[in-house]
Design a protein around this motif. Structure first.
Motif, PDB file in Angstrom:
ATOM      1  N   UNK A  33       0.710  -1.106  -0.001  1.00  0.00           N
ATOM      2  CA  UNK A  33      -0.165  -0.021  -0.063  1.00  0.00           C
ATOM      3  C   UNK A  33       0.787   1.124   0.114  1.00  0.00           C
ATOM      4  N   UNK A  34       2.071   1.272   0.480  1.00  0.00           N
ATOM      5  CA  UNK A  34       2.983   2.294   0.501  1.00  0.00           C
ATOM      6  C   UNK A  34       2.779   2.951   1.841  1.00  0.00           C
ATOM      7  N   UNK A  35       3.925   3.735   2.210  1.00  0.00           N
ATOM      8  CA  UNK A  35       3.626   4.555   3.455  1.00  0.00           C
ATOM      9  C   UNK A  35       2.768   5.523   3.408  1.00  0.00           C
ATOM     10  N   UNK A  39       7.281   1.451   8.883  1.00  0.00           N
ATOM     11  CA  UNK A  39       8.434   1.547   8.739  1.00  0.00           C
ATOM     12  C   UNK A  39       8.571   0.443   7.581  1.00  0.00           C
ATOM     13  N   UNK A  40       7.879  -0.568   7.749  1.00  0.00           N
ATOM     14  CA  UNK A  40       8.318  -1.736   6.618  1.00  0.00           C
ATOM     15  C   UNK A  40       7.525  -0.973   5.257  1.00  0.00           C
ATOM     16  N   UNK A  74      11.977   0.438   5.307  1.00  0.00           N
ATOM     17  CA  UNK A  74      13.031   0.395   6.670  1.00  0.00           C
ATOM     18  C   UNK A  74      12.601  -0.780   7.379  1.00  0.00           C
ATOM     19  N   UNK A  75      13.720  -1.222   8.212  1.00  0.00           N
ATOM     20  CA  UNK A  75      13.410  -2.392   9.393  1.00  0.00           C
ATOM     21  C   UNK A  75      12.637  -1.886  10.421  1.00  0.00           C
ATOM     22  N   UNK A  76      11.580  -2.975  10.925  1.00  0.00           N
ATOM     23  CA  UNK A  76      11.118  -2.502  12.370  1.00  0.00           C
ATOM     24  C   UNK A  76      11.809  -2.052  13.302  1.00  0.00           C
TER      25      UNK A  76
END
Length: 293
Positions: free
Chosen positions: A35-37, A99-100, A104-106
């Protein structure tokens, strides 16, 4: 810990091999990265009824930049994602999803509840609910599965069939099932409505598929007739909606309180809650000290 007023085993240990909230809270729809941030942040902003300008002022940014992030024209930094999530009061698990989605990493770990790293936490919670006896207290996760409970809770579960007591023990199912506590709750329509409304608020906050399924299950239970035990000798001016439940021919009254942890840095810890049932009248106090102690 933070305490907010809400509405319900010898002390049962926190179960081995279980993580609080395991699988309980997951974003609706496809994986967050699909979905995208931007759309996710916009959805949280709209849910909180905050304008782009207001969010920008809170986060020391600009409305233009917030707009670019939400439309995908700008990729936010990891620090910006966390800052916006903080100002939008996004739950910890969902912050990891943001974040994902941003690539980015959690940021927040999810430690199994039986991990040695949480030994001190488990021991502290067990001491807390044991110290609350003879009054009922229990620990639940985000899906209302019972992680631990004291002897006050054991007393209230007298007569509940073993089929409802098999793991995973679920507080909502135990309370509202027609073979559970529901037939003994004197003010069942009010208490049932309170619990379902509480679950609806949690679903809106967490977007949990598992919690939605539990809600649909317990909301569909037939509503049994309530117990006809004797009520209090004199009217009591309750300051909050009480849980009025029959036990051994007596009506006990409780006010519920739920405690959660401030600023948790772990998903498991963030989704734990300690519910305590405070006696709402002198007769309940006297009875519990006689029966439980």
């Amino acid at each position: 810990m933070t305490t907010v007023a809400t509405g319900a085993l010898a002390s049962a240990p926190l179960p081995s091999g279980s993580a609080a909230g395991s699988g309980a809270v997951s974003a609706a729809g496809g994986p967050p990265s699909d979905r995208g941030v931007g759309p996710l942040l916009r959805a949280w902003r709209e849910r909180r009824r905050v304008s782009q300008l207001e969010l920008a002022l809170r986060a020391d940014s600009s409305a233009r930049h917030i707009s670019f992030i939400e439309t995908g024209r700008s990729r936010p930094s990891e620090e910006m994602v966390l800052r916006l999530a903080e100002h939008l009061d996004v739950p910890v698990r969902e912050r990891n999803a943001l974040l994902l989605a941003a690539g980015y990493a959690p940021h927040y770990r999810e430690t199994p509840l039986d991990d040695p790293a949480l030994d001190t936490l488990r021991a502290g919670m067990e001491r807390l609910i044991q110290g609350y006896e003879p009054y009922p207290a229990l620990v639940v996760d985000a899906r209302y599965d019972v992680m631990a409970a004291n002897r006050g809770i054991t007393m209230l579960l007298d007569g509940v069939p073993q089929s409802l007591l098999a793991p995973p023990l679920n507080a909502m199912r135990l309370t509202l099932h027609p073979e559970g506590l529901a037939p003994r709750i004197r003010n069942l329509p009010e208490w049932r409505g309170h619990l379902l409304a509480q679950m609806e608020r949690q679903i809106a906050l967490h977007r949990s598929t598992a919690l939605r399924e539990l809600y649909e299950e317990v909301a569909a239970y037939p509503v049994p007739g309530t117990a006809a035990g004797a009520g209090p000798e004199e009217p009591v001016p309750y300051f909050a909606l009480p849980l009025q439940i029959e036990h051994e021919g007596r009506t006990l009254s409780f006010i519920s309180s739920i405690s959660t942890f401030n600023t948790p840095m772990d998903v498991t810890v963030a989704e734990l809650a300690i519910e305590t049932l405070l006696p709402a009248d002198p007769a309940t106090v006297e009875y519990l000290h006689t029966v439980v102690m």
